[in-house]
Design a protein around this motif. Structure first.
Motif, PDB file in Angstrom:
ATOM      1  N   LEU A 120      61.636  79.008  81.787  1.00 27.30           N
ATOM      2  CA  LEU A 120      61.529  77.997  82.688  1.00 27.30           C
ATOM      3  C   LEU A 120      60.546  78.445  83.906  1.00 27.30           C
ATOM      4  O   LEU A 120      60.645  79.497  84.225  1.00 27.30           O
ATOM      5  CB  LEU A 120      63.011  77.699  83.412  1.00 27.30           C
ATOM      6  N   TRP A 121      59.611  77.549  84.120  1.00 32.11           N
ATOM      7  CA  TRP A 121      58.378  77.948  84.998  1.00 32.11           C
ATOM      8  C   TRP A 121      58.228  76.959  86.058  1.00 32.11           C
ATOM      9  O   TRP A 121      58.571  75.660  85.924  1.00 32.11           O
ATOM     10  CB  TRP A 121      57.253  78.284  84.475  1.00 32.11           C
ATOM     11  N   ASP A 122      57.822  77.355  87.200  1.00 31.85           N
ATOM     12  CA  ASP A 122      57.220  76.650  88.378  1.00 31.85           C
ATOM     13  C   ASP A 122      55.914  76.280  88.002  1.00 31.85           C
ATOM     14  O   ASP A 122      55.218  77.382  88.175  1.00 31.85           O
ATOM     15  CB  ASP A 122      57.877  76.833  89.472  1.00 31.85           C
ATOM     16  N   ARG A 123      55.298  75.108  87.914  1.00 28.68           N
ATOM     17  CA  ARG A 123      53.889  75.246  87.811  1.00 28.68           C
ATOM     18  C   ARG A 123      53.302  74.945  88.957  1.00 28.68           C
ATOM     19  O   ARG A 123      53.684  74.389  90.114  1.00 28.68           O
ATOM     20  CB  ARG A 123      53.366  73.868  86.773  1.00 28.68           C
ATOM     21  N   ASP A 124      51.970  75.637  89.287  1.00 33.68           N
ATOM     22  CA  ASP A 124      51.123  75.645  90.347  1.00 33.68           C
ATOM     23  C   ASP A 124      49.806  75.463  90.101  1.00 33.68           C
ATOM     24  O   ASP A 124      49.332  75.995  89.175  1.00 33.68           O
ATOM     25  CB  ASP A 124      51.586  76.746  91.332  1.00 33.68           C
ATOM     26  N   PHE A 125      49.007  74.852  90.941  1.00 34.36           N
ATOM     27  CA  PHE A 125      47.674  74.590  90.583  1.00 34.36           C
ATOM     28  C   PHE A 125      46.697  75.434  91.306  1.00 34.36           C
ATOM     29  O   PHE A 125      46.730  75.798  92.421  1.00 34.36           O
ATOM     30  CB  PHE A 125      47.074  73.028  91.226  1.00 34.36           C
ATOM     31  N   GLY A 126      45.855  76.240  90.500  1.00 34.60           N
ATOM     32  CA  GLY A 126      44.924  77.167  91.249  1.00 34.60           C
ATOM     33  C   GLY A 126      45.328  78.568  91.349  1.00 34.60           C
ATOM     34  O   GLY A 126      44.932  79.290  91.778  1.00 34.60           O
ATOM     35  N   THR A 127      46.746  78.811  91.263  1.00 35.68           N
ATOM     36  CA  THR A 127      47.534  80.090  91.554  1.00 35.68           C
ATOM     37  C   THR A 127      48.353  80.180  90.283  1.00 35.68           C
ATOM     38  O   THR A 127      48.508  79.463  89.719  1.00 35.68           O
ATOM     39  CB  THR A 127      48.213  80.277  92.802  1.00 35.68           C
TER      40      THR A 127
END
Length: 715
Positions: A120-127
């Motif tokens: 399970l992951w938390d998606r982040d944009f650019g990082t």
């Protein structure tokens, strides 16, 4: 079962990535600047001690690969923020659940994907994304992952995503296993999820699916899709090295043909490297066309196959028969492919043909079961005998390509590969079988259009049509079973193939026995995976096929001429209703008496065909199919009939097919990567490698260089 585990994309490697981002961009960049300064100003000119400003550092960091970002996160972790004490999963406040199933349903509905690793992951944009937690699907495909939403970062609600991983392995020199994880798919959940519970629902993953359009157990690869695996990098280089010297030769021949200047068969042959039979003819004219050479290649060449006794002389241990029933299949009317019945006899230790019976159709007849005229030839018939032997060689070449090679090795092993990849994850059986099942679906996928199908070479170069090739393969696949198989004993001292087969079979047995002795308890503990593996094998195997002739002469009868050791149990298959070719290993989630031995036999069978049997049929193709006039896939109805001399090129393959034949034979024989003894991927147990190396001299005396045997079918 003890294993040293190396995580690929696992939680331990990623936890600090999320916490570093949780401290805020400014603090992270400050830490990065301090770290970069300590490294001497990465990104500036060599020797400079300047550091990057925040904007430059942001651009540099966003351009890094994920693994590089993770490395930076791990480096910064102890310098910027203390690690929070880890909590037990049961105390974490939030949970994500779901169920993972195969894309295609089974007879009872969705098929669960058991023992798949889920992250399970938390998606982040650019990082870099933030790792939140992990778990495994249960026997019903369900997963439940507890996590701390704070791991998404300060003032950041998690954008949920689940990622799926399959296991891979390698062996250390001491035989210990190193496990790794390979990502196979993912599914996005909600953005900015503020709740403490989320259900991803039932997720369908297109993973090692069966092709529903064929009765054979084949992998489904969509027209624009790719298989769920890949060749080892070194294999592409091996292919280039083998094919480069002859690729331009073939292209020149094909271009000359399109320009109306097709080269002669003699010119085509001379442009390729010298094959064994060409060399022998140059050194000793006529040597490869003798009766003795004909029998020797049936024993030990690419054509080496099972030798039944002569049913007309059931008590004679020196009388043998080979029979190829081609009239049962539709033909194109252009090529001549009669039924071929070869009677042979041992004479002073040599196998000699004594009679060849050809069941000839009328020219142009195409329907299966067309009327035939049977003609018998003996050595006393001179040129007609030589023509009959040539027809028999061509028949044996076609049977080798469709049966011994494509059917019994390639497509047969593919059905075990699909079932294994779908079901073996926790079972140690994966460590034993997977090295020999990798890549076979890739080369078979290439064969779909290259060798078979409407424009495949076998379809164009032989008398068989696309439909009859499919029917023949279905019949062949309907006759292959692991149960009871053992290589037939040699029929004479000079039967090198059978002696080598027996030696290899014995060594594989010792390897399998040692593996089961080491991992028997773990195999029993994960028996449910074996049951599902067995269920897939049986459920998708071809219907058992026993031709009318064998039904009338073998089941329920003594038939001493019929060699049973390499055949499925005809009595059992004929007696069963709707019998499948492949027998079940088990039908329960715990091994019953005798089933562990049955599993050993299956493993031994798979390894044998994926290694030794394929190597013998494949590696000798340039020796036995490297001369167009000696052996090819089909002879045409020429102006003087199909049984004319080799000087009549109207009967031989036309120039385009001739150059393709030589290109294919060279490519198949000379492209080699993934050798057992080299063990390039270190995925074969070193004990097996050393066992084979210790017997290299014995194999060499039997005509096999054990160093040329691959660990899997990839050509």
């Amino acid at each position: 079962m003890s294993a040293s585990v190396t995580r690929r994309g696992g939680a331990d490697d990623r936890r600090w990535d999320g916490r570093a981002r949780g401290m805020g961009t400014g603090m992270m960049f400050a830490g990065l600047r301090r770290w970069m300064g300590a490294l001497g100003g990465k990104g500036r000119e060599s020797g400079s001690n300047e550091v990057l400003d925040a904007e430059e550092l942001s651009r540099w960091y966003s351009g890094l690969a994920l693994e590089e970002r993770l490395a930076i996160s791990r480096e910064l972790a102890p310098r910027v923020r203390a690690v929070r004490p880890a909590r037990e999963p049961s105390t974490l406040p939030a949970v994500a659940v779901g169920r993972l199933v195969f894309e295609q349903d089974g007879p009872q509905g969705p098929i669960p994907m058991h023992h798949i690793k889920v992250e399970l992951w938390d998606r982040d944009f650019g990082t870099p994304d933030d790792f939140l937690g992990e778990g495994f699907t249960d026997s019903d495909g369900c997963f439940s992952i507890r996590y701390d939403p704070a791991d998404a970062g300060v003032n950041d609600l998690p954008d949920l995503e689940v990622r799926f991983f399959e296991p891979q392995h390698s062996f250390r020199p001491d035989g210990r296993v190193v496990e790794a994880w390979c990502r196979i798919g993912s599914e996005k959940g909600p953005d900015d999820h503020g709740g403490l519970h989320y259900d991803f629902g039932t997720l369908r993953l297109p993973y090692w699916e069966y092709d529903p359009t064929t009765p054979l157990a084949r992998l489904l690869v969509t027209e624009e899709g790719t298989p769920p695996t890949a060749y080892a990098p070194g294999r592409a280089l091996a292919m280039l090295k083998a094919v480069a010297p002859i690729e331009l030769v073939k292209r020149r021949h094909l271009l000359q043909g399109r320009l109306g200047q097709a080269p002669s068969l003699d010119r085509i042959q001379a442009d390729y490297p010298e094959a064994m039979t060409v060399r022998m003819e140059r050194e000793s004219p006529g040597s490869t066309r003798t009766d003795a050479f004909f029998g020797e290649r049936l024993l030990n060449g690419m054509f080496s196959t099972l030798m039944d006794g002569d049913p007309e002389a059931p008590g004679d241990p020196e009388a043998f028969r080979l029979y190829f029933p081609w009239n049962a299949y539709e033909q194109d009317g252009v090529h001549c492919l009669p039924d071929v019945d070869v009677r042979l006899r041992l004479v002073e230790g040599r196998l000699l043909p004594v009679r060849i019976i050809l069941g000839m159709r009328e020219p142009g007849a195409t329907a299966p079961g067309s009327p035939v005229t049977r003609r018998s030839y003996t050595p006393a018939d001179g040129e007609a005998w030589e023509a009959a032997k040539r027809m028999a060689r061509v028949s044996a070449t076609l049977e080798t390509e469709l049966g011994n090679h494509l059917g019994q090795c390639h497509f047969n092993v593919e059905q075990y590969a699909i079932a294994a990849h779908r079901n073996l994850r926790r079972s140690p059986l994966r460590w034993l079988l997977m090295p020999h099942l990798r890549e076979v679906v890739l080369i078979n996928h290439s064969a779909n259009g290259f060798l078979v199908g409407p424009t495949g070479y076998i379809t164009r170069a032989s008398a068989l049509t696309e439909r009859s090739v499919e029917t023949r393969l279905l019949h062949l696949m309907g006759s292959y079973d692991w149960k009871g198989f053992a290589p037939a004993p040699p029929i004479c001292e000079s039967h090198r193939y059978a002696r080598a087969a027996g030696l290899f079979w014995r060594l594989v047995g010792e390897h399998v026995d040692a593996f089961f002795a080491e991992h028997g308890a773990a195999l029993e503990a994960q028996w449910s995976e074996v049951r599902r593996f067995s269920d897939d094998l049986v459920g998708h195997s071809a219907p058992a096929f026993v031709c009318r002739y064998l039904r009338a002469t073998v089941p329920g009868r003594a038939a001493p001429w019929f060699v049973r050791s390499e055949r499925m149990d005809l009595d059992a298959k004929v007696a069963a209703t709707h019998a499948k070719a492949v027998s079940a290993v088990t039908r329960t989630d715990a091994p019953q008496p005798g089933e562990m031995e049955a599993l050993k036999q299956l493993c031994r069978y798979v390894i044998y065909f994926a290694t030794f049997r394929h190597a013998w049929a494949n590696n000798l193709q340039w020796d036995d199919a490297g001369e167009v006039l000696y052996a090819c896939l089909g002879l045409r109805w020429g102006k003087a009939g199909a049984l004319s001399t080799e000087a009549d090129h109207d009967v031989a393959p036309p120039p385009e097919e001739a150059t393709e034949m030589l290109w294919i034979s060279w490519m198949l024989s000379k492209t080699s990567y993934g050798f057992l003894l080299a063990n390039e991927e270190a995925d074969v147990h070193p004990r097996f490698v050393e066992c084979l190396r210790a017997h290299a001299a014995e194999f060499s005396a039997l005509g096999m260089d054990i160093r040329t045997v691959s660990s899997r079918i990839n050509i």
